[in-house]
Enzyme design. Structure first.
Site, PDB file in Angstrom:
ATOM      1  N   HIS A  91       0.835  -1.205   0.000  1.00 33.54           N
ATOM      2  CA  HIS A  91       0.000   0.000   0.000  1.00 33.54           C
ATOM      3  C   HIS A  91       0.870   1.256   0.000  1.00 33.54           C
ATOM      4  O   HIS A  91       0.597   2.227  -0.718  1.00 33.54           O
ATOM      5  CB  HIS A  91      -0.903  -0.037   1.237  1.00 33.54           C
ATOM      6  N   GLU A 140       2.313   1.804  -3.424  1.00 36.42           N
ATOM      7  CA  GLU A 140       1.289   2.352  -4.330  1.00 36.42           C
ATOM      8  C   GLU A 140       1.196   3.873  -4.180  1.00 36.42           C
ATOM      9  O   GLU A 140       1.154   4.608  -5.166  1.00 36.42           O
ATOM     10  CB  GLU A 140      -0.059   1.698  -4.015  1.00 36.42           C
ATOM     11  N   HIS A 141       1.202   4.350  -2.937  1.00 36.41           N
ATOM     12  CA  HIS A 141       1.130   5.796  -2.697  1.00 36.41           C
ATOM     13  C   HIS A 141       2.324   6.529  -3.296  1.00 36.41           C
ATOM     14  O   HIS A 141       2.182   7.630  -3.838  1.00 36.41           O
ATOM     15  CB  HIS A 141       1.094   6.066  -1.182  1.00 36.41           C
ATOM     16  N   GLU A 155      -4.153   8.184   7.529  1.00 38.97           N
ATOM     17  CA  GLU A 155      -5.108   7.251   6.901  1.00 38.97           C
ATOM     18  C   GLU A 155      -5.375   6.058   7.812  1.00 38.97           C
ATOM     19  O   GLU A 155      -6.519   5.611   7.965  1.00 38.97           O
ATOM     20  CB  GLU A 155      -4.545   6.786   5.555  1.00 38.97           C
TER      21      GLU A 155
END
Length: 425
Positions: A67, A70-71, A143
């Site tokens: 994740h 991906e960012h 997040e």
């Protein structure tokens, strides 16, 4: 290119495995204005322990790397962000990470060529520095805190915790504040060079394209890379029972939320599509919108809306999830158990079975109306080594008798769990 076809819905997919190992799937759609492309790598949150093909080194990575990576992929050395660049062109662009893959996508009616340039540039040219990695930790930390306060997400994570003891699917996709603190540019480059190799990637394209032409455009933009061997992923041994029967937490909600799950202990690779179809039919027969149980519980005010029904699976895990809102979650579970036991004892009602089967088939066909749904479906299924058309083509092979066997094999009370989020006292 290999052509696969669905005679029932008159659709074709052109599939090419390139010399570098990458799979490209093109689903032409004449006379449509929208163009959609999704580029995915078979690298998700569960892939935290592996052996690097290039060096043979055994690697453990912190939770949340897929994740985090991906960012970071959108950031460019000149200070720009590829997501902003695409949005400025009027292109709808995004990315996501799941348990088993990461994907980058865009949808547009104009400026497709510029969009393709940008997509294939940023996915193939990562840029990680100590400074930009540290900055991202703060963003992703926020997040994570947001998801910690999200009742729906906690309901789901607690359901997974009930079903699995060691399986990495129970790890939050974003990781934890502590785990992402250990992520460095070196970790990100190590994972990028392993998992973002073309041989581990699939691209799906849907729109008004001539397959040979769009394939040529994709090939033109590929960065040459040396072949690498197979990535050896290391997972815990499969578990033959659930971890715990239930979990209840209190959060800021006005009405209790529930998630009832059945762990698919067997989870065999054969007949996976037929089993998936059978499970969708069964879930709808048990508590779908037109089921007797849903009508009963809704009219009595026990169920407040139609439950969400899902079956998630890869080689490493498989489970059924049924979730919704109810002031009496335990009673919902009790009634589901009674209906399931009745179906086992008396057999499936033929008329109800056929009605639900037609509904599920209709749902599958409707997905092909959208270029986005079509491409995403082909990508996700390809990651599981399945052909999306088989759901349509093999549909008639799912009989009432077969579905009855699936009911007996999977819907067992010893494999059933209940996750509840209830209001704070």
């Amino acid at each position: 290119m290999k052509i696969v076809e669905s005679s029932k819905i008159k659709e074709k997919a052109y599939i090419e495995k390139l010399e570098n190992g990458m799979t490209v799937i093109i689903i032409p759609r004449e006379n449509t204005k929208k163009k959609y492309i999704i580029w995915g790598t078979h690298f998700g949150s569960i892939d935290n322990h592996f052996i690097m093909p290039q060096t043979g080194e055994e690697v453990f990575i912190p939770d949340g790397v897929a994740h985090f990576l991906e960012h970071k992929m959108f950031e460019q050395p000149n200070g720009t962000n590829s997501l902003d660049t695409l949005m400025a062109l009027g292109i709808d662009a995004n990315a996501y990470t799941t348990n088993d893959h990461t994907a980058y996508l865009l949808e547009c009616t104009e400026h497709f060529e510029e969009g393709l340039n940008e997509l294939m540039d940023y996915v193939q040219n990562p840029y990680f520095t100590d400074e930009n990695v540290e900055k991202e930790k703060g963003i992703i930390g926020q997040e994570i805190n947001m998801y910690d306060d999200d009742p729906g997400w906690q309901l789901y994570m607690n359901a997974l915790d009930c079903m699995y003891k060691e399986n990495p699917i129970k790890i939050d996709i974003a990781g934890t504040i502590e785990s992402i603190s250990k992520i460095t540019p070196d970790v990100l480059y190590k994972c990028y060079n392993t998992f973002y190799h073309p041989s581990n990637m699939t691209m799906a394209i849907c729109g008004d394209f001539e397959p040979e032409e769009i394939l040529k455009e994709v090939k033109k933009r590929l960065v040459p890379k040396e072949n690498q061997g197979e990535i050896k992923r290391i997972y815990p041994e499969k578990e033959d029972k659930i971890n715990k029967q239930s979990k209840t937490v209190q959060m800021e909600v006005s009405i209790p939320m529930f998630m009832i799950g059945y762990k698919d202990i067997e989870n065999k690779a054969e007949n996976r599509i037929q089993k998936h179809i059978a499970i969708e039919i069964l879930m709808n027969m048990i508590i779908g919108k037109s089921s007797n149980l849903y009508q009963e519980l809704y009219e009595k005010g026990i169920l407040l809306s139609q439950p969400d029904l899902d079956y998630e699976f890869t080689d490493q895990y498989a489970h059924i999830l049924m979730s919704g809102f109810s002031k009496e979650p335990q009673l919902v579970k009790q009634r589901i158990d009674e209906v399931v036991n009745g179906m086992k004892e008396h057999g499936l009602d033929a008329e109800h079975f056929n009605r639900m089967k037609k509904k599920i088939y209709g749902d599958y066909v409707i997905e092909y109306n959208s270029v986005a749904e079509t491409a995403r479906m082909f990508l996700a299924d390809n990651m599981k080594q399945m052909n999306s058309f088989d759901y349509i083509e093999d549909f008639e092979t799912v009989t009432k008798e077969y579905t009855q066997e699936v009911l007996k094999d999977i819907f067992k009370e010893e494999n059933e769990i209940l996750s509840i989020v209830e209001p704070n006292e």
